[in-house]
Enzyme design. Structure first.
Site, mmCIF file in Angstrom:
data_model
loop_
_atom_site.group_PDB
_atom_site.id
_atom_site.type_symbol
_atom_site.label_atom_id
_atom_site.label_comp_id
_atom_site.label_asym_id
_atom_site.label_seq_id
_atom_site.Cartn_x
_atom_site.Cartn_y
_atom_site.Cartn_z
ATOM 1 C CG HIS A 1 -0.296 0.422 2.498
ATOM 2 N ND1 HIS A 1 -0.155 1.752 2.879
ATOM 3 C CD2 HIS A 1 0.274 -0.315 3.500
ATOM 4 C CE1 HIS A 1 0.442 1.810 4.055
ATOM 5 N NE2 HIS A 1 0.724 0.576 4.454
ATOM 6 C CB CYS A 2 1.392 4.228 -1.664
ATOM 7 S SG CYS A 2 0.166 4.280 -2.982
ATOM 8 C CG ASN A 3 -1.665 8.997 1.488
ATOM 9 O OD1 ASN A 3 -2.673 8.571 2.041
ATOM 10 N ND2 ASN A 3 -1.245 10.236 1.667
#
Length: 224
Positions: A120-122
């Site tokens: 995941h990222c933001n």
């Protein structure tokens, strides 16, 4: 983990790329989706619920973030899951290919141990999807376009920025070149290396020639 694309027929790969074909809703942007068996992709929101992570059987979390997001995009349950954090600038100039081997190794280890990994990222739109597309490309030995479509057909909202997309295209050539090198028989690689060593030896004076020169110098010295 070894790429497995060769184990599937073209029709099977096409069906895999097309994905489940489920109807996409806006709310699903906040959730994670399973891209490969036991490999999930999503936004920060998907990493914040311990109950949801446990219900999916997640064991490993790859947290990819811009350094300025560190206060919010961070490991939240380090006692529950194994984490890797990659600090990456979310801009078109960022070199992802240089960082990708670390991400790949983390995912490989998770899957090889029977775990389930979340990347995941933001927002789960550009940064983390770029890494997952490169992983899928090599895992199934796909073209960059097919890998992008496979991920997009499971998480419809992804949209890697232009710089990331360029690197995704470049990575296709890199992983295919590595595959070609890996197919050379070991004996052939050893023979080639031996030939190169022999050529290097021929370019240098041998120990015998050096010894003869030294002996000759000593004889001259004694005679004088």
């Amino acid at each position: 983990m070894t790429a497995v694309g060769a184990q599937f027929t073209e029709d099977q790969l096409r069906e895999m790329i097309q994905g489940p074909g489920e109807e996409w809703t806006y709310e699903m942007r906040r959730q994670c989706q399973e891209i490969l068996p036991n490999l999930f992709l999503g936004p920060l929101q998907a990493s914040k619920s311990l109950e949801a992570l446990k219900s999916l059987g997640i064991t490993h979390i790859l947290c990819i973030r811009d350094a300025k997001e560190a206060f919010s995009v961070r490991p939240r349950f380090p006692e529950q899951f194994r984490y890797m954090v990659l600090d990456v600038e979310d801009n078109e100039e960022q070199n992802l290919i240089r960082l990708f081997p670390r991400a790949k190794e983390f995912i490989d280890n998770a899957l090889a141990r029977g775990g389930r990994a979340l990347v995941h990222c933001n927002g789960g739109i550009s940064l983390s999807p770029a890494f997952v597309v490169m992983y899928v490309m090599q895992y199934y030995r796909l073209s960059w376009e097919d890998a992008l479509h496979l991920v997009q057909n499971r998480r419809y909202c992804i949209s890697p920025n232009g710089g990331f997309l360029t690197q995704i295209k470049e990575y296709e050539s890199i992983y295919k070149a590595n595959l070609v090198v890996g197919t050379f028989p070991a004996q052939e690689r050893m023979s080639r290396r031996k030939r190169e060593d022999d050529e290097d030896d021929n370019d240098r004076p041998t120990d015998d020639r050096k010894r003869a020169l030294v002996d000759g110098d000593e004889d001259d010295a004694m005679q004088s």
